[in-house]
Write a protein that holds these residues in place. Structure first.
Motif, PDB file in Angstrom:
ATOM      1  N   TYR A   1      -2.397  -5.559   6.739  1.00 13.27           N
ATOM      2  CA  TYR A   1      -1.283  -6.313   6.167  1.00 13.27           C
ATOM      3  C   TYR A   1      -0.597  -7.150   7.242  1.00 13.27           C
ATOM      4  O   TYR A   1      -0.355  -8.342   7.073  1.00 13.27           O
ATOM      5  CB  TYR A   1      -0.294  -5.340   5.519  1.00 13.27           C
ATOM      6  CG  TYR A   1       1.046  -5.951   5.189  1.00 13.27           C
ATOM      7  CD1 TYR A   1       1.203  -6.759   4.066  1.00 13.27           C
ATOM      8  CD2 TYR A   1       2.153  -5.735   6.009  1.00 13.27           C
ATOM      9  CE1 TYR A   1       2.417  -7.329   3.774  1.00 13.27           C
ATOM     10  CE2 TYR A   1       3.373  -6.301   5.722  1.00 13.27           C
ATOM     11  CZ  TYR A   1       3.504  -7.106   4.602  1.00 13.27           C
ATOM     12  OH  TYR A   1       4.707  -7.669   4.326  1.00 13.27           O
TER      13      TYR A   1
ATOM     14  N   THR B   1      -0.572 -15.928   5.263  1.00 13.73           N
ATOM     15  CA  THR B   1       0.200 -16.338   4.091  1.00 13.73           C
ATOM     16  C   THR B   1       1.596 -16.828   4.462  1.00 13.73           C
ATOM     17  O   THR B   1       2.522 -16.723   3.678  1.00 13.73           O
ATOM     18  CB  THR B   1       0.324 -15.179   3.085  1.00 13.73           C
ATOM     19  OG1 THR B   1       0.797 -14.027   3.782  1.00 13.73           O
ATOM     20  CG2 THR B   1      -0.982 -14.888   2.425  1.00 13.73           C
TER      21      THR B   1
ATOM     22  N   CYS C   1     -10.591  -8.220   4.478  1.00 13.55           N
ATOM     23  CA  CYS C   1      -9.947  -6.911   4.570  1.00 13.55           C
ATOM     24  C   CYS C   1     -11.000  -5.827   4.748  1.00 13.55           C
ATOM     25  O   CYS C   1     -10.830  -4.901   5.532  1.00 13.55           O
ATOM     26  CB  CYS C   1      -9.144  -6.617   3.316  1.00 13.55           C
ATOM     27  SG  CYS C   1      -7.894  -7.846   2.996  1.00 13.55           S
TER      28      CYS C   1
ATOM     29  N   TYR D   1      -1.980 -13.957  -2.207  1.00 17.67           N
ATOM     30  CA  TYR D   1      -2.821 -12.940  -1.573  1.00 17.67           C
ATOM     31  C   TYR D   1      -4.205 -12.900  -2.197  1.00 17.67           C
ATOM     32  O   TYR D   1      -5.201 -12.649  -1.527  1.00 17.67           O
ATOM     33  CB  TYR D   1      -2.179 -11.554  -1.691  1.00 17.67           C
ATOM     34  CG  TYR D   1      -0.991 -11.359  -0.781  1.00 17.67           C
ATOM     35  CD1 TYR D   1      -0.486 -12.413  -0.040  1.00 17.67           C
ATOM     36  CD2 TYR D   1      -0.378 -10.122  -0.659  1.00 17.67           C
ATOM     37  CE1 TYR D   1       0.597 -12.240   0.782  1.00 17.67           C
ATOM     38  CE2 TYR D   1       0.711  -9.947   0.173  1.00 17.67           C
ATOM     39  CZ  TYR D   1       1.198 -11.006   0.884  1.00 17.67           C
ATOM     40  OH  TYR D   1       2.277 -10.842   1.703  1.00 17.67           O
TER      41      TYR D   1
ATOM     42  N   SER E   1       6.386  -8.666  -0.721  1.00 15.89           N
ATOM     43  CA  SER E   1       5.133  -8.941  -0.008  1.00 15.89           C
ATOM     44  C   SER E   1       4.366  -7.638   0.208  1.00 15.89           C
ATOM     45  O   SER E   1       3.144  -7.617   0.142  1.00 15.89           O
ATOM     46  CB  SER E   1       5.398  -9.694   1.295  1.00 15.89           C
ATOM     47  OG  SER E   1       5.520  -8.829   2.373  1.00 15.89           O
TER      48      SER E   1
ATOM     49  N   ILE F   1      -3.154 -10.387   6.741  1.00 18.67           N
ATOM     50  CA  ILE F   1      -2.558 -11.019   5.553  1.00 18.67           C
ATOM     51  C   ILE F   1      -1.301 -11.824   5.907  1.00 18.67           C
ATOM     52  O   ILE F   1      -1.179 -12.993   5.549  1.00 18.67           O
ATOM     53  CB  ILE F   1      -2.226  -9.960   4.491  1.00 18.67           C
ATOM     54  CG1 ILE F   1      -3.475  -9.192   4.083  1.00 18.67           C
ATOM     55  CG2 ILE F   1      -1.592 -10.621   3.280  1.00 18.67           C
ATOM     56  CD1 ILE F   1      -4.476  -9.978   3.295  1.00 18.67           C
TER      57      ILE F   1
ATOM     58  N   PHE G   1       3.055   1.114  -0.379  1.00 20.00           N
ATOM     59  CA  PHE G   1       3.258  -0.341  -0.302  1.00 20.00           C
ATOM     60  C   PHE G   1       4.067  -0.831  -1.497  1.00 20.00           C
ATOM     61  O   PHE G   1       4.903  -1.714  -1.384  1.00 20.00           O
ATOM     62  CB  PHE G   1       1.905  -1.074  -0.287  1.00 20.00           C
ATOM     63  CG  PHE G   1       1.362  -1.295   1.099  1.00 20.00           C
ATOM     64  CD1 PHE G   1       1.833  -2.346   1.876  1.00 20.00           C
ATOM     65  CD2 PHE G   1       0.385  -0.466   1.622  1.00 20.00           C
ATOM     66  CE1 PHE G   1       1.337  -2.552   3.156  1.00 20.00           C
ATOM     67  CE2 PHE G   1      -0.103  -0.664   2.895  1.00 20.00           C
ATOM     68  CZ  PHE G   1       0.372  -1.698   3.666  1.00 20.00           C
TER      69      PHE G   1
ATOM     70  N   TYR H   1       0.657  -6.880  -1.616  1.00 17.60           N
ATOM     71  CA  TYR H   1      -0.512  -6.407  -0.874  1.00 17.60           C
ATOM     72  C   TYR H   1      -1.155  -5.245  -1.612  1.00 17.60           C
ATOM     73  O   TYR H   1      -2.371  -5.213  -1.811  1.00 17.60           O
ATOM     74  CB  TYR H   1      -0.115  -5.984   0.554  1.00 17.60           C
ATOM     75  CG  TYR H   1      -1.301  -5.479   1.341  1.00 17.60           C
ATOM     76  CD1 TYR H   1      -2.193  -6.358   1.905  1.00 17.60           C
ATOM     77  CD2 TYR H   1      -1.531  -4.117   1.478  1.00 17.60           C
ATOM     78  CE1 TYR H   1      -3.302  -5.909   2.592  1.00 17.60           C
ATOM     79  CE2 TYR H   1      -2.634  -3.645   2.171  1.00 17.60           C
ATOM     80  CZ  TYR H   1      -3.516  -4.552   2.726  1.00 17.60           C
ATOM     81  OH  TYR H   1      -4.621  -4.096   3.396  1.00 17.60           O
TER      82      TYR H   1
ATOM     83  N   GLU I   1      -4.430   0.171   6.742  1.00 24.04           N
ATOM     84  CA  GLU I   1      -3.948  -0.769   5.733  1.00 24.04           C
ATOM     85  C   GLU I   1      -2.740  -1.553   6.257  1.00 24.04           C
ATOM     86  O   GLU I   1      -2.616  -2.759   6.073  1.00 24.04           O
ATOM     87  CB  GLU I   1      -3.551  -0.020   4.450  1.00 24.04           C
ATOM     88  CG  GLU I   1      -4.700   0.628   3.725  1.00 24.04           C
ATOM     89  CD  GLU I   1      -5.736  -0.379   3.238  1.00 24.04           C
ATOM     90  OE1 GLU I   1      -5.363  -1.517   2.937  1.00 24.04           O
ATOM     91  OE2 GLU I   1      -6.933  -0.022   3.191  1.00 24.04           O
TER      92      GLU I   1
ATOM     93  N   SER J   1      -2.950  -6.519  -4.735  1.00 26.54           N
ATOM     94  CA  SER J   1      -4.091  -7.437  -4.662  1.00 26.54           C
ATOM     95  C   SER J   1      -5.208  -6.939  -3.748  1.00 26.54           C
ATOM     96  O   SER J   1      -6.358  -7.270  -3.955  1.00 26.54           O
ATOM     97  CB  SER J   1      -3.627  -8.821  -4.204  1.00 26.54           C
ATOM     98  OG  SER J   1      -3.051  -8.737  -2.926  1.00 26.54           O
ATOM     99  N   LYS J   2      -4.873  -6.139  -2.743  1.00 29.93           N
ATOM    100  CA  LYS J   2      -5.904  -5.789  -1.769  1.00 29.93           C
ATOM    101  C   LYS J   2      -6.271  -4.310  -1.750  1.00 29.93           C
ATOM    102  O   LYS J   2      -7.122  -3.890  -0.989  1.00 29.93           O
ATOM    103  CB  LYS J   2      -5.437  -6.202  -0.351  1.00 29.93           C
ATOM    104  CG  LYS J   2      -5.338  -7.700  -0.162  1.00 29.93           C
ATOM    105  CD  LYS J   2      -6.699  -8.371  -0.204  1.00 29.93           C
ATOM    106  CE  LYS J   2      -6.586  -9.864  -0.271  1.00 29.93           C
ATOM    107  NZ  LYS J   2      -7.288 -10.469  -1.399  1.00 29.93           N
TER     108      LYS J   2
ATOM    109  N   LYS K   1       1.463 -12.252  -4.938  1.00 27.50           N
ATOM    110  CA  LYS K   1       0.136 -11.786  -5.327  1.00 27.50           C
ATOM    111  C   LYS K   1      -0.787 -12.974  -5.566  1.00 27.50           C
ATOM    112  O   LYS K   1      -1.963 -12.957  -5.202  1.00 27.50           O
ATOM    113  CB  LYS K   1       0.212 -10.921  -6.581  1.00 27.50           C
ATOM    114  CG  LYS K   1      -1.141 -10.325  -6.953  1.00 27.50           C
ATOM    115  CD  LYS K   1      -1.080  -9.462  -8.182  1.00 27.50           C
ATOM    116  CE  LYS K   1      -2.452  -8.946  -8.558  1.00 27.50           C
ATOM    117  NZ  LYS K   1      -3.150  -9.796  -9.511  1.00 27.50           N
TER     118      LYS K   1
END
Lengths: 314, 291
Positions: free
Chosen positions: B198, B206, B184, B176, B106, B202, A38, B110, B194, B113-114, B173
């Motif tokens: 996303y 957002t 999540c 998020y 973005s 997410i 990511f 993710y 994941e 932050s997640k 971030k």
């Protein structure tokens, strides 16, 4: 036999335990890999084109490199050259004066506008857009139109001023007034941006504070002085820091409006960095000046950081 | 006998208060109107001058409404400088940079932050660290690098330098983090990957953040001056900002044409801003309150 079975059972348990932990480990590794995937697309670009140059810029400040010769380590030579370089000091002084001129007025005007707009009124949105508009419009266009408005003989500003004084200033063509002209345009351009920050700050003040104050018989001015201003202190601090940093980075407005002139009257730090690096190709010396800029910005940021820490504790 | 009198006094008092409130409101409106006109005067002047002949631009007193209209100014300028090329370059830069910035930051936001993994905070600290460093203090090593790659005077150089901005990751971030982690977690238990989280959870939540980052990046790239000024030297690579500056240098007394070109350079961003300003303002307020 029973014992053997028992120990066999124990062995089985440990092996499943191991299996679980191994599985967990593998899962964790897989998870980390997914996370990296990511982040990677952005991080690669960021690492190569931002992080490496940032690190390299500190090294470059201690080198002599005129672009065509091979770079050479020269210690503090660039900095001792800077101390005796009058152009550098002029650019430093101009940047400082520019900051002194822009910060207090922008602060006051943006706070004033935010207070006027922080009311439930029909059409408030229109006014907000109007004050914010200079900030989003292209810099060259506004620099060019202001240059015409400031035109010493034909410009509307001086035509207006001639009604009151015989000899209005020459603005961008006068070494005495050029910096003032740039300060005026900067305030006009930035006020909308900081107004937005102030509006956000105002809207976060709890209504109960005002209710309590008016119950205690405080009038509007007292409410402003005792509720609004103290509550806005963090915003004001943040806005001041941002303004100072942005003022020290000023370049484009100067380049388009006066090109550093007349003479060296509006030569600012970044203009000097640009000039040394991309006109004279003294990469090392320019990086040393850039290092000074970095130290100033870092210093201001550290002040802010320390202040925030203290606020959190309080 | 006494009661009605008190009511009278109260209603009289209320009326007075109401009247004062109304007067205050009118004063406020007048003040706001005057201030906003004062702020917008340079734009009125620009617009009006762009329809005049060069000789009529500086008349005394100012003609706010041109005596004779010259809309042909807007077609003449396209022939005087390669305005179409400048427009094309600016659009290419703004669209490509905004697209890459949006996509990669973005994703990265993710991850930061997640997801939990070793070294996350160290990596993020690098991003934060560079936000504090002004671009002007590392533009020289960047330039040397681009020269080695033979990319100076190409649009590519600016794409590479501006598309992986730390600011984008930071802003995303910020948004998020405001989404609860439990959302999540429960999706993970339900078996969503994941990537699925996303895309299905997410991203839809957002949208405002995405619009904010889009408009901020687009406007910044469109208006950027120093980046193109350092990198782009040949006419066919110049952006609108550089082209406008070039125009002023070449025809510095053709005031009306310069103003027409200025109006054109402002117009696209003005439209984007007016349509999406809510998100722009929110983005600024969010990123501004980062501490």
């Amino acid at each position: 036999m029973k014992r053997a079975q028992h120990s066999h059972f124990i062995m089985q348990v440990t092996s499943t335990d191991e299996k679980i932990s191994k599985q967990k480990h593998r899962l964790q590794r897989k998870n980390t890999l997914i996370a990296y995937s990511f982040i990677a697309p952005n991080f690669l670009g960021f690492f190569i084109f931002t992080l490496i140059p940032v690190v390299f810029s500190f090294v470059l400040a201690f080198m002599s490199w005129d672009s065509f010769s091979t770079p050479k380590f020269v210690g503090l030579d660039n900095f001792s050259k800077m101390i005796h370089d009058t152009t550098f000091w002029i650019s430093f002084k101009n940047t400082f004066l520019y900051t002194i001129g822009v910060v207090p007025f922008t602060l006051l005007i943006s706070l004033g506008l935010a207070i006027l707009l922080n009311k439930k009124l029909a059409g408030v949105k229109f006014f907000r857009t109007a004050f914010f508009f200079p900030y989003v419009t292209s810099l060259v266009a506004i620099a060019v139109v202001w240059n015409m408005l400031f035109h010493p003989t034909m410009g509307p500003i001086n035509q207006f001023l001639r009604m009151f004084i015989a000899n209005p200033p020459g603005w961008t063509t006068s070494s005495q007034w050029a910096l003032t002209a740039i300060v005026i345009v900067s305030i006009w351009r930035f006020m909308g941006y900081y107004m937005i920050l102030y509006l956000a700050g105002l809207q976060s003040i709890p209504k109960e504070l005002y209710e309590a104050a008016s119950m205690d018989g405080a009038n509007k001015w007292q409410q402003f002085k005792n509720v609004t201003l103290p509550s806005l202190r963090p915003t004001t601090f943040f806005v001041t820091i941002m303004l100072v940093i942005n003022c020290f980075k000023i370049f484009d407005l100067v380049q388009v409006m006066t090109d550093g002139g007349p003479g060296r009257a509006t030569n600012v730090l970044v203009y000097e960095i640009y000039n040394e690096a991309f006109v004279k190709f003294n990469f090392g010396y320019a990086s040393a000046i850039a290092f000074v800029l970095f130290v100033i910005v870092l210093g201001v940021t550290i002040i802010q950081f320390g202040w925030n820490k203290r606020q959190e504790k309080a | 006998m006494e009661a009605p009198a008190t009511i009278d006094v109260i209603s009289e008092h209320n009326k007075k208060k109401q009247r004062r409130a109304r007067i205050n409101k009118i004063i406020l409106y007048i003040a706001l109107a005057l201030l906003s006109i004062l702020t917008l005067i340079p734009f009125f002047w620009m617009l009006s001058a762009s329809f005049k002949t060069n000789n009529d631009v500086f008349t005394v007193p100012i003609q706010w409404i041109p005596k004779t209209w010259h809309p042909e100014n807007y077609s003449i300028i396209w022939k005087q400088i390669p305005l179409a090329t400048f427009f094309k370059n600016t659009i290419v830069l703004s669209v490509v940079i905004t697209f890459i910035q949006l996509l990669t930051s973005s994703f990265a936001a993710y991850g930061f932050s997640k997801m939990h993994f070793k070294g996350r905070d160290t990596l993020f600290l690098m991003y934060i660290g560079t936000i504090a460093v002004p671009w002007q203090s590392y533009m020289i090593p960047q330039f040397i690098m681009m020269r080695h790659l033979h990319l100076t005077d190409t649009l590519m150089s600016l794409v590479l330098l501006q598309a992986f901005n730390a600011f984008g990751v930071f802003l995303m971030k910020q948004y998020y983090t405001s989404i609860p982690d439990e959302l999540c977690e429960s999706a993970r238990i339900d078996g969503l990957t994941e990537w699925g989280i996303y895309r299905r959870i997410i991203l839809p939540l957002t949208k405002p953040a995405i619009v904010s980052l889009t408009i901020i990046t687009f406007v910044n790239t469109w208006n950027d001056y120093m980046g193109p000024f350092v990198y782009l030297s040949s006419t066919e690579n110049k952006t609108l900002q550089l082209g406008l500056k070039m125009f002023v240098g070449l025809y510095d007394t053709q005031y009306a044409y310069i103003m027409a070109a200025s109006v054109l350079s402002i117009l696209p961003v003005a439209i984007v801003f007016l349509v999406l300003q809510k998100y722009f303002v929110e983005g600024i307020a969010t990123s501004g309150m980062k501490n």
